[in-house]
Design an enzyme around this catalytic site. Structure first.
Site, PDB file in Angstrom:
ATOM      1  N   ASP A  35       0.848  -1.190   0.000  1.00  0.00           N
ATOM      2  CA  ASP A  35       0.000   0.000   0.000  1.00  0.00           C
ATOM      3  C   ASP A  35       0.886   1.243   0.000  1.00  0.00           C
ATOM      4  OD1 ASP A  35      -3.226   0.515   0.961  1.00  0.00           O
ATOM      5  OD2 ASP A  35      -1.821   2.199   1.088  1.00  0.00           O
ATOM      6  N   GLU A 105     -12.445   3.103  -1.380  1.00  0.00           N
ATOM      7  CA  GLU A 105     -11.983   4.235  -2.191  1.00  0.00           C
ATOM      8  C   GLU A 105     -11.650   3.819  -3.615  1.00  0.00           C
ATOM      9  OE1 GLU A 105      -8.778   5.976   0.001  1.00  0.00           O
ATOM     10  OE2 GLU A 105     -10.077   6.526   1.680  1.00  0.00           O
ATOM     11  N   HIS A 110     -10.161  -5.490  -3.419  1.00  0.00           N
ATOM     12  CA  HIS A 110      -8.837  -5.721  -2.837  1.00  0.00           C
ATOM     13  C   HIS A 110      -8.974  -6.078  -1.373  1.00  0.00           C
ATOM     14  CE1 HIS A 110      -9.875  -1.440  -2.605  1.00  0.00           C
ATOM     15  NE2 HIS A 110      -9.248  -1.426  -1.441  1.00  0.00           N
TER      16      HIS A 110
HETATM   17  P1  AMP Z   1      -9.857   1.256   0.133  1.00  0.00           P
HETATM   18  O1  AMP Z   1     -10.264   2.422   0.958  1.00  0.00           O
HETATM   19  O2  AMP Z   1     -10.124  -0.061   0.806  1.00  0.00           O
HETATM   20  O3  AMP Z   1     -10.417   1.326  -1.268  1.00  0.00           O
HETATM   21  O4  AMP Z   1      -8.273   1.316   0.042  1.00  0.00           O
HETATM   22  C1  AMP Z   1      -7.573   1.782  -1.067  1.00  0.00           C
HETATM   23  C2  AMP Z   1      -6.110   1.717  -0.703  1.00  0.00           C
HETATM   24  O5  AMP Z   1      -5.357   1.871  -1.884  1.00  0.00           O
HETATM   25  C3  AMP Z   1      -5.634   2.802   0.269  1.00  0.00           C
HETATM   26  O6  AMP Z   1      -5.088   2.178   1.437  1.00  0.00           O
HETATM   27  C4  AMP Z   1      -4.565   3.543  -0.523  1.00  0.00           C
HETATM   28  O7  AMP Z   1      -3.471   3.951   0.266  1.00  0.00           O
HETATM   29  C5  AMP Z   1      -4.159   2.516  -1.553  1.00  0.00           C
HETATM   30  N1  AMP Z   1      -3.591   3.037  -2.773  1.00  0.00           N
HETATM   31  C6  AMP Z   1      -4.086   4.034  -3.565  1.00  0.00           C
HETATM   32  N2  AMP Z   1      -3.292   4.229  -4.619  1.00  0.00           N
HETATM   33  C7  AMP Z   1      -2.291   3.328  -4.529  1.00  0.00           C
HETATM   34  C8  AMP Z   1      -1.140   3.037  -5.325  1.00  0.00           C
HETATM   35  N3  AMP Z   1      -0.875   3.712  -6.453  1.00  0.00           N
HETATM   36  N4  AMP Z   1      -0.312   2.049  -4.916  1.00  0.00           N
HETATM   37  C9  AMP Z   1      -0.574   1.363  -3.795  1.00  0.00           C
HETATM   38  N5  AMP Z   1      -1.627   1.595  -2.997  1.00  0.00           N
HETATM   39  C10 AMP Z   1      -2.479   2.577  -3.359  1.00  0.00           C
END
Ligand code: AMP
Length: 129
Positions: A35, A105, A110
């Site tokens: 992440d 988000e 995932h």
């Molecule tokens: P969620 O709120 O469960 O959708 O989590 C989305 C996650 O994706 C968050 O913890 C972000 O920090 C992570 N995230 C967003 N963009 C990236 C990226 N380019 N590489 C790795 N993690 C990411």
């Protein structure tokens, strides 16, 4: 009602190699990567390569091969991180946010694997924004 997959989401771009990622493990059907904003010393995301939006979408429509590979990949990453309870690890937490109330988000399914510190209780007891 139907699931609508947005192929411009950031994880779709990662899968297409359009933006970089810190890969931990890649399998036939999955990618595991760190992440970008870790909330624990170990914070790895495991995603299916298929276009699934939410956990229920994946659970109900993915093939058996995809589901087995996804579950095994989570186990393998836990092993690689050395966090397996009973195998010299101190444990971990899996989180799958789905939809609005789940505060998802990125609209590509995932699982968060979080480990490396005491993670506290599962949810705050009071409603929070
Ligand atoms: P969620 O709120 O469960 O959708 O989590 C989305 C996650 O994706 C968050 O913890 C972000 O920090 C992570 N995230 C967003 N963009 C990236 C990226 N380019 N590489 C790795 N993690 C990411």
């Amino acid at each position: 009602m139907a699931y609508e997959y947005d192929d411009q989401n950031i994880f779709a771009k990662i899968l297409r190699g359009e933006i970089p990622n810190s890969t931990v493990l890649e399998t036939e059907h999955c990618l595991a990567f760190r992440d970008i904003t870790p909330l624990a010393p170990d914070h790895v995301l495991v995603i299916p390569k298929g276009p699934y939006v939410t956990y229920d979408h994946f659970a109900l429509e993915a093939s058996a091969a995809e589901i087995v590979d996804f579950t095994r990949t989570i186990g393998k990453v836990c092993d690689m991180l050395g966090v397996r309870p009973g195998f010299d690890g101190d444990g971990f937490r899996l989180i799958v946010n789905s939809g609005t109330n789940g505060v998802q988000e990125v609209p590509h399914m995932h699982t968060h694997i979080m480990a490396g510190r005491w993670l506290g209780h599962m949810l705050p007891s009071a409603k929070q924004d």
